[in-house]
Motif scaffolding. Structure first.
Motif, PDB file in Angstrom:
ATOM      1  N   ILE A  45       0.832  -1.197   0.000  1.00 57.18           N
ATOM      2  CA  ILE A  45       0.000   0.000   0.000  1.00 57.18           C
ATOM      3  C   ILE A  45       0.869   1.250   0.000  1.00 57.18           C
ATOM      4  N   GLY A  46       1.927   1.242   0.794  1.00 61.47           N
ATOM      5  CA  GLY A  46       2.836   2.387   0.815  1.00 61.47           C
ATOM      6  C   GLY A  46       3.433   2.663  -0.550  1.00 61.47           C
ATOM      7  N   THR A  47       3.811   1.597  -1.244  1.00 66.56           N
ATOM      8  CA  THR A  47       4.359   1.742  -2.595  1.00 66.56           C
ATOM      9  C   THR A  47       3.303   2.294  -3.541  1.00 66.56           C
ATOM     10  N   GLN A  48       2.064   1.824  -3.428  1.00 63.85           N
ATOM     11  CA  GLN A  48       0.997   2.307  -4.305  1.00 63.85           C
ATOM     12  C   GLN A  48       0.727   3.788  -4.045  1.00 63.85           C
ATOM     13  N   LYS A  49       0.767   4.192  -2.778  1.00 64.18           N
ATOM     14  CA  LYS A  49       0.563   5.611  -2.460  1.00 64.18           C
ATOM     15  C   LYS A  49       1.652   6.463  -3.108  1.00 64.18           C
ATOM     16  N   GLN A  50       2.882   6.003  -2.999  1.00 64.86           N
ATOM     17  CA  GLN A  50       3.988   6.742  -3.591  1.00 64.86           C
ATOM     18  C   GLN A  50       3.821   6.830  -5.102  1.00 64.86           C
ATOM     19  N   GLN A  51       3.521   5.706  -5.735  1.00 62.68           N
ATOM     20  CA  GLN A  51       3.366   5.675  -7.186  1.00 62.68           C
ATOM     21  C   GLN A  51       2.155   6.492  -7.635  1.00 62.68           C
ATOM     22  N   GLN A  70      -5.314   2.614 -11.555  1.00 62.51           N
ATOM     23  CA  GLN A  70      -5.884   3.800 -10.922  1.00 62.51           C
ATOM     24  C   GLN A  70      -7.373   3.577 -10.649  1.00 62.51           C
ATOM     25  N   GLU A  71      -8.087   3.065 -11.627  1.00 64.17           N
ATOM     26  CA  GLU A  71      -9.524   2.798 -11.459  1.00 64.17           C
ATOM     27  C   GLU A  71      -9.755   1.755 -10.368  1.00 64.17           C
ATOM     28  N   ALA A  72      -8.916   0.725 -10.336  1.00 65.85           N
ATOM     29  CA  ALA A  72      -9.062  -0.317  -9.311  1.00 65.85           C
ATOM     30  C   ALA A  72      -8.856   0.274  -7.920  1.00 65.85           C
ATOM     31  N   LEU A  73      -7.814   1.072  -7.762  1.00 67.22           N
ATOM     32  CA  LEU A  73      -7.543   1.683  -6.457  1.00 67.22           C
ATOM     33  C   LEU A  73      -8.667   2.632  -6.045  1.00 67.22           C
ATOM     34  N   ASN A  77     -11.800   3.368  -2.637  1.00 65.60           N
ATOM     35  CA  ASN A  77     -11.578   4.659  -1.967  1.00 65.60           C
ATOM     36  C   ASN A  77     -10.126   4.844  -1.525  1.00 65.60           C
ATOM     37  N   PHE A  78      -9.222   4.295  -2.295  1.00 65.39           N
ATOM     38  CA  PHE A  78      -7.795   4.418  -2.001  1.00 65.39           C
ATOM     39  C   PHE A  78      -7.371   5.860  -2.197  1.00 65.39           C
ATOM     40  N   THR A  79      -6.609   6.378  -1.275  1.00 67.12           N
ATOM     41  CA  THR A  79      -6.118   7.739  -1.388  1.00 67.12           C
ATOM     42  C   THR A  79      -4.612   7.755  -1.177  1.00 67.12           C
ATOM     43  N   PRO A  80      -3.909   8.567  -1.940  1.00 61.00           N
ATOM     44  CA  PRO A  80      -2.462   8.623  -1.768  1.00 61.00           C
ATOM     45  C   PRO A  80      -2.033   9.462  -0.573  1.00 61.00           C
ATOM     46  N   ALA A  81      -2.985  10.074   0.110  1.00 63.12           N
ATOM     47  CA  ALA A  81      -2.644  10.919   1.257  1.00 63.12           C
ATOM     48  C   ALA A  81      -2.067  10.070   2.378  1.00 63.12           C
TER      49      ALA A  81
END
Length: 96
Positions: A45-51, A70-73, A77-81
């Motif tokens: 998840i941390g890697t996905q937030k960074q990317q 991006q659509e999957a995340l 309700n995935f947020t990069p915050a």
């Protein structure tokens, strides 16, 4: 030691499905360490937030997040915050 970021679609999809399962159970993506495979999922998840932040910033930088990912995340309700909630904030929530 070599860092390995799952860029293989199969690896990415496997990890995403595990996160989606957790999300469907509790409604968020803040996976605890004691959850099955929790440490690996939190790292992913941390890697996905960074990317995801790289994607949002644009500027032609390479990112592993394509439109499908991006659509999957966003579907969970995935947020990069990055959460800025402190231990004291959580403690105060428990007290109220």
């Amino acid at each position: 030691f070599t860092w390995r970021i799952p860029t293989d679609p199969v690896d990415w999809n496997v990890m995403f499905e595990q996160v989606r399962t957790f999300f469907s159970e509790v409604g968020h993506c803040d996976i605890p360490l004691d959850y099955p495979n929790g440490q690996r999922l939190r790292s992913w998840i941390g890697t996905q937030k960074q990317q995801y932040r790289v994607l949002l910033e644009g500027q032609g930088k390479h990112t592993t997040i394509n439109e499908q990912r991006q659509e999957a995340l966003e579907s969970i309700n995935f947020t990069p915050a990055v959460s800025r909630v402190t231990w004291k904030d959580r403690y105060d929530q428990l007290q109220s």
